[in-house]
Design a protein around this motif. Structure first.
Motif, short mmCIF file in Angstrom:
data_model
loop_
_atom_site.label_atom_id
_atom_site.label_comp_id
_atom_site.label_asym_id
_atom_site.label_seq_id
_atom_site.Cartn_x
_atom_site.Cartn_y
_atom_site.Cartn_z
N THR A 1 0.84 -1.20 0.00
CA THR A 1 0.00 0.00 0.00
C THR A 1 0.87 1.25 0.00
O THR A 1 0.55 2.24 -0.65
CB THR A 1 -0.93 0.02 1.23
N GLU A 2 1.99 1.18 0.70
CA GLU A 2 2.91 2.32 0.70
C GLU A 2 3.51 2.52 -0.68
O GLU A 2 3.64 3.66 -1.16
CB GLU A 2 4.01 2.06 1.73
N ASP A 3 3.85 1.44 -1.34
CA ASP A 3 4.39 1.55 -2.70
C ASP A 3 3.36 2.12 -3.66
O ASP A 3 3.70 2.91 -4.56
CB ASP A 3 4.84 0.17 -3.20
N GLU A 4 2.11 1.76 -3.49
CA GLU A 4 1.06 2.29 -4.36
C GLU A 4 0.91 3.79 -4.17
O GLU A 4 0.78 4.55 -5.14
CB GLU A 4 -0.27 1.59 -4.06
N VAL A 5 0.91 4.25 -2.92
CA VAL A 5 0.78 5.68 -2.64
C VAL A 5 1.97 6.44 -3.23
O VAL A 5 1.82 7.50 -3.87
CB VAL A 5 0.66 5.93 -1.12
N GLU A 6 3.17 5.91 -3.01
CA GLU A 6 4.36 6.56 -3.57
C GLU A 6 4.32 6.58 -5.09
O GLU A 6 4.72 7.56 -5.74
CB GLU A 6 5.62 5.85 -3.09
N GLY A 7 3.82 5.49 -5.64
CA GLY A 7 3.71 5.43 -7.12
C GLY A 7 2.74 6.47 -7.64
O GLY A 7 2.99 7.11 -8.68
N GLU A 8 1.62 6.68 -6.97
CA GLU A 8 0.65 7.69 -7.40
C GLU A 8 1.22 9.10 -7.28
O GLU A 8 1.04 9.95 -8.17
CB GLU A 8 -0.63 7.57 -6.57
N ILE A 9 1.93 9.35 -6.17
CA ILE A 9 2.54 10.67 -5.98
C ILE A 9 3.58 10.92 -7.06
O ILE A 9 3.63 12.00 -7.67
CB ILE A 9 3.17 10.78 -4.58
N LEU A 10 4.38 9.92 -7.31
CA LEU A 10 5.41 10.07 -8.34
C LEU A 10 4.79 10.28 -9.72
O LEU A 10 5.24 11.16 -10.49
CB LEU A 10 6.31 8.82 -8.34
N SER A 11 3.76 9.56 -10.04
CA SER A 11 3.13 9.73 -11.35
C SER A 11 2.45 11.10 -11.46
O SER A 11 2.48 11.74 -12.53
CB SER A 11 2.13 8.61 -11.64
#
Length: 167
Positions: free
Chosen positions: A146-156
């Motif tokens: 879930t942390e990776d998903e949030v970071e991925g959304e922020i990065l995108s």
């Protein structure tokens, strides 16, 4: 009159006392259950690993003599405990098929159950540690995903903003 009746009953009782109180000396042989109980408590010393009741007399002359001695002792009136004590005094506890349940020999009776109990508890603790370790890894993995998903959304979203500036 009463004295004559009592005297008559006393004479009759005296005459028939043999039939009222009959004590027979029991003769023991190799097939009696008492002999089996006595012979099974002694291990044969010929090296066959059996007790004296089961040892084959055709191949072992030690058991033949031992059985004769046992029958003689039993016919003389010796009981199982007296015979056991006699042979333990001569040969030691090595002659017995099972150790006595007292003193240091009690360890032979108790130790196997203690070892099985300790091993069972150790296996239970080990399994619980494995299950607990596996459960914490799954929780960490779920949190990391879930942390990776949030970071991925922020990065995108950051990349999209930078693209909009220049395009």
């Amino acid at each position: 009159m009463k004295n004559k009746i009592y005297l008559g009953l006393l004479i009759i009782a005296f005459i028939f006392q043999g039939s009222f109180i009959r004590v027979e000396a029991k003769e023991f042989d190799y097939k009696s259950p008492e002999f089996k109980a006595v012979a099974q408590q002694f291990a044969c010393t010929c090296g066959c690993g059996q007790d004296h009741y089961e040892c084959d007399p055709n191949t072992c002359n030690l058991t033949t003599d031992f059985k004769k001695d046992l029958v003689e002792m039993m016919n003389k009136g010796w009981d199982k405990d007296k015979i056991r004590e006699y042979y333990v005094n001569i040969y030691g506890e090595e002659i017995l098929t099972s150790p006595e349940k007292s003193g240091f020999s009690l360890t032979a009776w108790v130790l196997p159950f203690v070892v099985i109990g300790v091993a069972g508890v150790a296996v239970l603790i080990l399994i619980r540690k494995w299950v607990k370790k596996k459960g914490t890894e799954e929780t960490v993995n779920e949190y990391e995903t879930t942390e990776d998903e949030v970071e991925g959304e922020i990065l995108s979203s950051m990349i999209d903003e930078e693209r909009k500036k220049y395009l």
